[in-house]
Enzyme design. Structure first.
Site, PDB file in Angstrom:
ATOM      1  N   GLY A 150       0.821  -1.218   0.000  1.00 23.87           N
ATOM      2  CA  GLY A 150       0.000   0.000   0.000  1.00 23.87           C
ATOM      3  C   GLY A 150       0.846   1.256   0.000  1.00 23.87           C
ATOM      4  N   TYR A 203     -11.978  -2.403  12.376  1.00 19.55           N
ATOM      5  CA  TYR A 203     -10.624  -1.840  12.239  1.00 19.55           C
ATOM      6  C   TYR A 203      -9.817  -2.056  13.524  1.00 19.55           C
ATOM      7  CZ  TYR A 203      -7.182   1.864  11.111  1.00 19.55           C
ATOM      8  OH  TYR A 203      -6.032   2.577  10.851  1.00 19.55           O
TER       9      TYR A 203
HETATM   10  P1  NAP Z   1      -4.393   5.759   2.794  1.00 16.00           P
HETATM   11  O1  NAP Z   1      -3.853   7.120   2.555  1.00 16.00           O
HETATM   12  O2  NAP Z   1      -5.849   5.501   2.656  1.00 16.00           O
HETATM   13  O3  NAP Z   1      -3.579   4.726   1.873  1.00 16.00           O
HETATM   14  C1  NAP Z   1      -3.887   3.375   1.920  1.00 16.00           C
HETATM   15  C2  NAP Z   1      -2.927   2.604   1.060  1.00 16.00           C
HETATM   16  O4  NAP Z   1      -3.260   1.205   1.177  1.00 16.00           O
HETATM   17  C3  NAP Z   1      -3.026   2.965  -0.400  1.00 16.00           C
HETATM   18  O5  NAP Z   1      -1.737   2.965  -0.971  1.00 16.00           O
HETATM   19  C4  NAP Z   1      -3.867   1.838  -0.988  1.00 16.00           C
HETATM   20  O6  NAP Z   1      -3.530   1.543  -2.326  1.00 16.00           O
HETATM   21  C5  NAP Z   1      -3.436   0.680  -0.123  1.00 16.00           C
HETATM   22  N1  NAP Z   1      -4.397  -0.427  -0.142  1.00 16.00           N
HETATM   23  C6  NAP Z   1      -5.689  -0.414   0.255  1.00 16.00           C
HETATM   24  N2  NAP Z   1      -6.237  -1.629   0.048  1.00 16.00           N
HETATM   25  C7  NAP Z   1      -5.263  -2.412  -0.483  1.00 16.00           C
HETATM   26  C8  NAP Z   1      -5.197  -3.749  -0.917  1.00 16.00           C
HETATM   27  N3  NAP Z   1      -6.269  -4.569  -0.857  1.00 16.00           N
HETATM   28  N4  NAP Z   1      -4.025  -4.227  -1.413  1.00 16.00           N
HETATM   29  C9  NAP Z   1      -2.942  -3.424  -1.506  1.00 16.00           C
HETATM   30  N5  NAP Z   1      -2.941  -2.136  -1.117  1.00 16.00           N
HETATM   31  C10 NAP Z   1      -4.090  -1.639  -0.607  1.00 16.00           C
HETATM   32  O7  NAP Z   1      -4.043   5.261   4.269  1.00 16.00           O
HETATM   33  P2  NAP Z   1      -2.888   5.740   5.279  1.00 16.00           P
HETATM   34  O8  NAP Z   1      -3.448   6.754   6.170  1.00 16.00           O
HETATM   35  O9  NAP Z   1      -1.634   5.998   4.528  1.00 16.00           O
HETATM   36  O10 NAP Z   1      -2.749   4.397   6.144  1.00 16.00           O
HETATM   37  C11 NAP Z   1      -1.700   3.471   5.924  1.00 16.00           C
HETATM   38  C12 NAP Z   1      -1.711   2.474   7.066  1.00 16.00           C
HETATM   39  O11 NAP Z   1      -1.532   3.156   8.298  1.00 16.00           O
HETATM   40  C13 NAP Z   1      -3.034   1.727   7.190  1.00 16.00           C
HETATM   41  O12 NAP Z   1      -2.797   0.396   7.596  1.00 16.00           O
HETATM   42  C14 NAP Z   1      -3.745   2.491   8.293  1.00 16.00           C
HETATM   43  O13 NAP Z   1      -4.690   1.687   8.952  1.00 16.00           O
HETATM   44  C15 NAP Z   1      -2.583   2.859   9.181  1.00 16.00           C
HETATM   45  N6  NAP Z   1      -2.827   4.006  10.064  1.00 16.00           N
HETATM   46  C16 NAP Z   1      -3.071   5.251   9.554  1.00 16.00           C
HETATM   47  C17 NAP Z   1      -3.281   6.315  10.424  1.00 16.00           C
HETATM   48  C18 NAP Z   1      -3.529   7.708   9.945  1.00 16.00           C
HETATM   49  O14 NAP Z   1      -3.807   8.572  10.778  1.00 16.00           O
HETATM   50  N7  NAP Z   1      -3.418   8.013   8.668  1.00 16.00           N
HETATM   51  C19 NAP Z   1      -3.253   6.095  11.803  1.00 16.00           C
HETATM   52  C20 NAP Z   1      -3.019   4.820  12.282  1.00 16.00           C
HETATM   53  C21 NAP Z   1      -2.790   3.783  11.400  1.00 16.00           C
HETATM   54  P3  NAP Z   1      -4.548   1.833  -3.578  1.00 16.00           P
HETATM   55  O15 NAP Z   1      -4.875   3.289  -3.543  1.00 16.00           O
HETATM   56  O16 NAP Z   1      -3.727   1.434  -4.749  1.00 16.00           O
HETATM   57  O17 NAP Z   1      -5.747   0.967  -3.389  1.00 16.00           O
END
Ligand code: NAP
Length: 248
Positions: free
Chosen positions: A13, A156
């Site tokens: 991702g 989640y």
């Molecule tokens: P994001 O901006 O929504 O990006 C999500 C990424 O995951 C995208 O690159 C997306 O790729 C990919 N993805 C989704 N479904 C997928 C699948 N089935 N197979 C492969 N790739 C997939 O999210 P983010 O905020 O960067 O979060 C990244 C991680 O950090 C997640 O696990 C999230 O739960 C965790 N997290 C985030 C926060 C926060 O505040 N942002 C806090 C705690 C934890 P595509 O666009 O190509 O589908």
């Protein structure tokens, strides 16, 4: 030459958000990077181009990490292109927020498959290759929500708490192969997941953060890079990156 030169890393991702920042940080420190995406082909390819333009090495690989077969194919693609694997960041994640009374079985399963099952699938496929290299570094993206729970996020929270338990078990199993496994627990970081919230929700969230601001993707990326390059004696840890939010 950087601290990760000669290292091969997969970041699941990494077309957007935290994954993108981590892939970029790794490449800047000399790693050869596999940029995994599910739907955002153009963004993934643009990142690969940016890394290459800066003299780095990277490929983009489409695979849905919710599928065991596609996780296997993702790891195989890294081995085929770069000849081995040293670092795996299980970062990909989604949310389908709804209270338990309204959540469908499909919404439950989708999040568990993408956020939790994926961590097992990719780790299981990666470990034999890391053993072959004499060691490896695995970082799993959990969340503060897995530690404290949240209304409307039972799927989640369950997935993210599961990641912490998985990471601690994997750390104990894999230590004898010089493979470390750690979980990161970000609080609220400025990515699409947080930026898309309403101003009202953002304000309420900020009130709970002692440092008074959301984190930046680069701040999570820097800690991830530190863990995989300097954190040789850190394993089975859950590392909070949350601006001081209280955690039991
Ligand atoms: P994001 O901006 O929504 O990006 C999500 C990424 O995951 C995208 O690159 C997306 O790729 C990919 N993805 C989704 N479904 C997928 C699948 N089935 N197979 C492969 N790739 C997939 O999210 P983010 O905020 O960067 O979060 C990244 C991680 O950090 C997640 O696990 C999230 O739960 C965790 N997290 C985030 C926060 C926060 O505040 N942002 C806090 C705690 C934890 P595509 O666009 O190509 O589908």
């Amino acid at each position: 030459m950087g601290c990760l030169s000669e290292k091969v890393a997969i970041v699941t991702g990494s077309s957007r958000g935290l994954g993108r920042a981590i892939a970029w940080e790794f490449a800047e420190h000399g790693a050869r990077v596999v940029v995994n995406y599910n739907q955002s082909k153009e963004l993934a390819e643009a990142l690969v181009k940016e890394i290459k333009d800066k003299g780095g090495e990277a490929i983009a690989v489409q695979a849905s990490v919710a599928s065991e077969d596609e996780c296997g194919a993702l790891i195989d693609a890294a081995i085929k292109e770069f000849g081995g694997l040293d670092i795996l960041v299980n970062n990909a994640g989604i949310n389908r927020d709804r209270t338990i009374r309204r959540m469908t079985g499909e919404e439950w399963r989708e999040v568990i498959a993408t956020d939790l099952n994926s961590v097992f699938y990719c780790t299981a496929a990666a470990v034999p290759h890391m053993i072959e290299r004499g060691g490896g570094r695995i970082v799993n993206m959990a969340s503060i929500i897995g530690q404290k729970g949240n209304v409307g996020q039972s799927n989640y929270a369950a997935a993210k708490a599961g990641i912490v338990g998985f990471s601690k078990s994997a750390a104990q199993e894999l230590a004898r192969f010089n493979i470390t496994v750690n979980a990161l627990c970000p609080g609220f970081i400025e990515t699409e997941m947080v930026i898309s919230l309403t101003d009202e929700v953002k304000e309420a969230l900020l009130a709970t953060v002692p440092l008074g601001r959301f984190g930046k993707p680069e701040e999570v990326a820097a800690i991830t890079r530190f863990l995989v390059s300097e954190g040789d004696y850190v394993t089975g840890a859950q590392i909070n990156i949350n601006g001081g939010m209280y955690m039991q």
